[in-house]
Write a protein that holds these residues in place. Sequence first.
Motif, mmCIF file in Angstrom:
data_model
loop_
_atom_site.group_PDB
_atom_site.id
_atom_site.type_symbol
_atom_site.label_atom_id
_atom_site.label_comp_id
_atom_site.label_asym_id
_atom_site.label_seq_id
_atom_site.Cartn_x
_atom_site.Cartn_y
_atom_site.Cartn_z
ATOM 1 N N GLU A 132 -45.277 -4.707 5.148
ATOM 2 C CA GLU A 132 -44.964 -5.780 6.088
ATOM 3 C C GLU A 132 -44.547 -7.029 5.332
ATOM 4 O OE1 GLU A 132 -46.664 -6.979 10.381
ATOM 5 O OE2 GLU A 132 -48.159 -7.012 8.774
ATOM 6 N N VAL A 186 -41.587 -8.534 9.797
ATOM 7 C CA VAL A 186 -40.915 -7.234 9.914
ATOM 8 C C VAL A 186 -41.758 -6.206 9.172
ATOM 9 C CG1 VAL A 186 -38.592 -8.168 10.172
ATOM 10 C CG2 VAL A 186 -39.478 -7.711 7.887
ATOM 11 N N SER A 194 -40.518 -2.287 12.993
ATOM 12 C CA SER A 194 -40.917 -3.330 13.941
ATOM 13 C C SER A 194 -40.427 -4.685 13.463
ATOM 14 C CB SER A 194 -42.451 -3.380 14.087
ATOM 15 O OG SER A 194 -42.995 -2.118 14.389
ATOM 16 N N ALA A 195 -40.264 -5.595 14.407
ATOM 17 C CA ALA A 195 -39.938 -6.983 14.099
ATOM 18 C C ALA A 195 -40.539 -7.867 15.175
ATOM 19 C CB ALA A 195 -38.424 -7.192 14.012
ATOM 20 N N GLY A 196 -40.983 -9.067 14.768
ATOM 21 C CA GLY A 196 -41.591 -9.960 15.737
ATOM 22 C C GLY A 196 -41.941 -11.295 15.125
ATOM 23 N N SER A 247 -45.257 -7.842 17.462
ATOM 24 C CA SER A 247 -43.930 -7.279 17.198
ATOM 25 C C SER A 247 -43.644 -6.113 18.129
ATOM 26 C CB SER A 247 -43.821 -6.818 15.742
ATOM 27 O OG SER A 247 -44.794 -5.834 15.445
ATOM 28 N N SER A 290 -49.736 -11.303 13.871
ATOM 29 C CA SER A 290 -48.342 -11.024 14.226
ATOM 30 C C SER A 290 -48.277 -10.199 15.503
ATOM 31 C CB SER A 290 -47.621 -10.292 13.094
ATOM 32 O OG SER A 290 -48.215 -9.037 12.837
#
Length: 250
Positions: free
Chosen positions: A85, A66, A37-39, A236, A234
């Motif tokens: 993370e 991430v 995941s990324a955000g 993501s 966060s």
Amino acid sequence: MKALFVSILLLGLVQASFGQKTFILSMQDKKAFVAVSAGVSLPVGEYGSGVAGTQRASMAGPGLAVSLSAGYRLLDHAGLMAKVEQHRNTIQTRALVESVDATHSTDWSVNSGDWSVTTFMAGPYVTIPKGRFSFDGRILAGWARATMPDTQVSGTYGSTPVTMQTIGSQSSALTAGAGTTVRYRLNPWLSAHANADFSYAVLTFANLSSKAWSANGVSETPFYSSDRQICVVSASVGLTILLVNANRPF
């Protein structure tokens, strides 16, 4: 004519059978997953505070998050998972300038690194399937490693150039977090997902130092420690690889 009709009928049955098999496989239950995941990383509380004069204000700004996670379902709707993370958050430059009393100076420039926080957490999760969708919830705990960045602020008091520098450090501590995920099944082994997560830790940064210098000389503080609350929300998106069939329909 009759043979042609029979051939078309058989072809239709084969296609229907293949389509049914494909649909069943696309919905086949999986017991394990690996997800990337990324955000966006959003500091909250004292971690994101830029109020001048607040001793524990960390002045962290929005940044990047991430993560890599993996899980295995032990029961019908519950299992265990682990997650790594990484958060990188910029420094709020305006807040940093205000913290050195900018009302009595002009022409400020700021040079700063980023906050860096890495968490290693594990814990239970639950999942609720709804057709191609599934909804997960988790509670995690583990270890956090954070780096407080070096900062340097340069300006002019009257006609005197002044530079102030703070040397950061690294620290580790226990951390806890929680989150939720919505997944959509793309095919038998791949899903797209969206996450919302929260993590919290209190870290003690030791061997910090501050120094200021101008034409009048240099002033330096002794080494000191500071407790900081690292609190991040966060959001993501990413992809999930689905593994280990729960059953074999064919």
